[in-house]
Write an enzyme that holds these catalytic residues in place. Sequence first.
Site, PDB file in Angstrom:
ATOM      1  N   GLU A 255       0.758  -1.041   0.074  1.00 51.03           N
ATOM      2  CA  GLU A 255      -0.397   0.038  -0.001  1.00 51.03           C
ATOM      3  C   GLU A 255       0.816   1.291  -0.103  1.00 51.03           C
ATOM      4  OE1 GLU A 255      -2.319   0.954   3.805  1.00 51.03           O
ATOM      5  OE2 GLU A 255      -1.344  -0.778   4.680  1.00 51.03           O
TER       6      GLU A 255
ATOM      7  N   SER B 124      -7.809   5.067   8.502  1.00 47.82           N
ATOM      8  CA  SER B 124      -8.261   4.890   9.742  1.00 47.82           C
ATOM      9  C   SER B 124      -7.392   5.106  10.879  1.00 47.82           C
ATOM     10  CB  SER B 124      -8.887   3.099   9.843  1.00 47.82           C
ATOM     11  OG  SER B 124      -9.735   3.039   8.835  1.00 47.82           O
TER      12      SER B 124
ATOM     13  N   SER C 220      -0.210   6.890   8.795  1.00 49.85           N
ATOM     14  CA  SER C 220       1.447   6.532   8.491  1.00 49.85           C
ATOM     15  C   SER C 220       2.093   7.626   8.021  1.00 49.85           C
ATOM     16  CB  SER C 220       1.262   5.316   7.202  1.00 49.85           C
ATOM     17  OG  SER C 220       1.058   4.101   8.049  1.00 49.85           O
TER      18      SER C 220
ATOM     19  N   ARG D  75       8.824   4.459   5.791  1.00 48.18           N
ATOM     20  CA  ARG D  75       7.803   4.817   6.769  1.00 48.18           C
ATOM     21  C   ARG D  75       8.828   5.241   8.123  1.00 48.18           C
ATOM     22  NH1 ARG D  75       4.758   3.021  11.118  1.00 48.18           N
ATOM     23  NH2 ARG D  75       2.537   3.291  10.864  1.00 48.18           N
TER      24      ARG D  75
END
Length: 379
Positions: A142, A194, A197, A209
């Site tokens: 993703e 939700s 990141s 990340r």
Amino acid sequence: MMASVGQARLHTPPSPWFAMDIGGTLTKLVYFEPTDISEEEEARELETVKTIRHYLISNKAYGTTGIRDSHLEMSCQHLGGREGTIHFIRFPTSEMKAFVELAKAKNFPSLASVICATGGGAYKFEDDFKTEVNLTLHKLDELDCLIQGIHYIDRNNSESECYYWKDPGHAEICEKIPFDFRDPYPYLVVNIGSGVSILAVSSPDNYRRVSGTSLGGGSFLGLCGLLTGCESFEEAIELASQGDSHNVDKLVKDIYGGDYERFNLKGDLVASSFGHMMCKDRQAKASKFDLAKATLVTITNNIGSIARMCAVNEGIERVVFVGNFLRVNTISMKLLAYAMEYWSKGSLKALFLEHEGYFGAMGSLLQLIINRDEDKPRT
């Protein structure tokens, strides 16, 4: 990667071309509608393909929860040697069973055996797709899809994709200003779904990340549902737009009687989120509108604080906020813009993108077209 998107039709998968980003709260679907179909092609085209195309582009709503964001569609796009329009569709992930039933009703399995998908739901619903409609989900990372989608849409949107809020702390003069994002590196991406990141992006192919938080859009909607009884994100935002969070939050001036000048803390800054709710009298006076606004401010301030610390740690000045939490949510955008500017003394700039939460699905669509080995799904 972008150069390969426009290659000859020989290397592209069969129609229809669409891909999904299945999030914890919302599923985003991107569909490429070819507009260069010749008469010969149309005569050979399967009736199922025509039915699906007509269904997707002739409606702006699908059932009671599916929405096509027609204001975001991108025309005159060149993908896989075709010219067409990219459409952006969303529906609650809780309605995935209905989507699978729709795919079955439209006979989609007769056209393809694989769907490109990203997001956690690509794993969660994998068995459902295989069992119910004999479709394999080609699972894509993703965050890879997110970055690829951002770069494609920004560079191919005929309208300005990136913007910032000028004077976000002054409602009467605040305005939306286009921002040139052609040479953005390095920048920070704060993806608010939700959960949240945060990625540090150094180049189109170099990103990592660096942080995140579990307190995101899902937290806002969940808490708002408990506190106000609202049933949708749109309803929660509407409630918040009519509320005053100062009736719920304890401010610096509530503690100091004004500004805390030594540390340049203005009196109207939040000192304690929901701090007034320790008092029964204040609880009784707080409306559901106030509670919704305070919830939104609390979640947004937390995200902004983490994003600012990450930017400082990484030595990055541009912070790009994306994700469906920002859809119809100018309150949070302006709060984030003000927080970045105020706490950094003007050194950090908060940037926003028009397509908000669709970048993961867009990146997934690019992979559908570029990766021809669709018959070798990832496991």
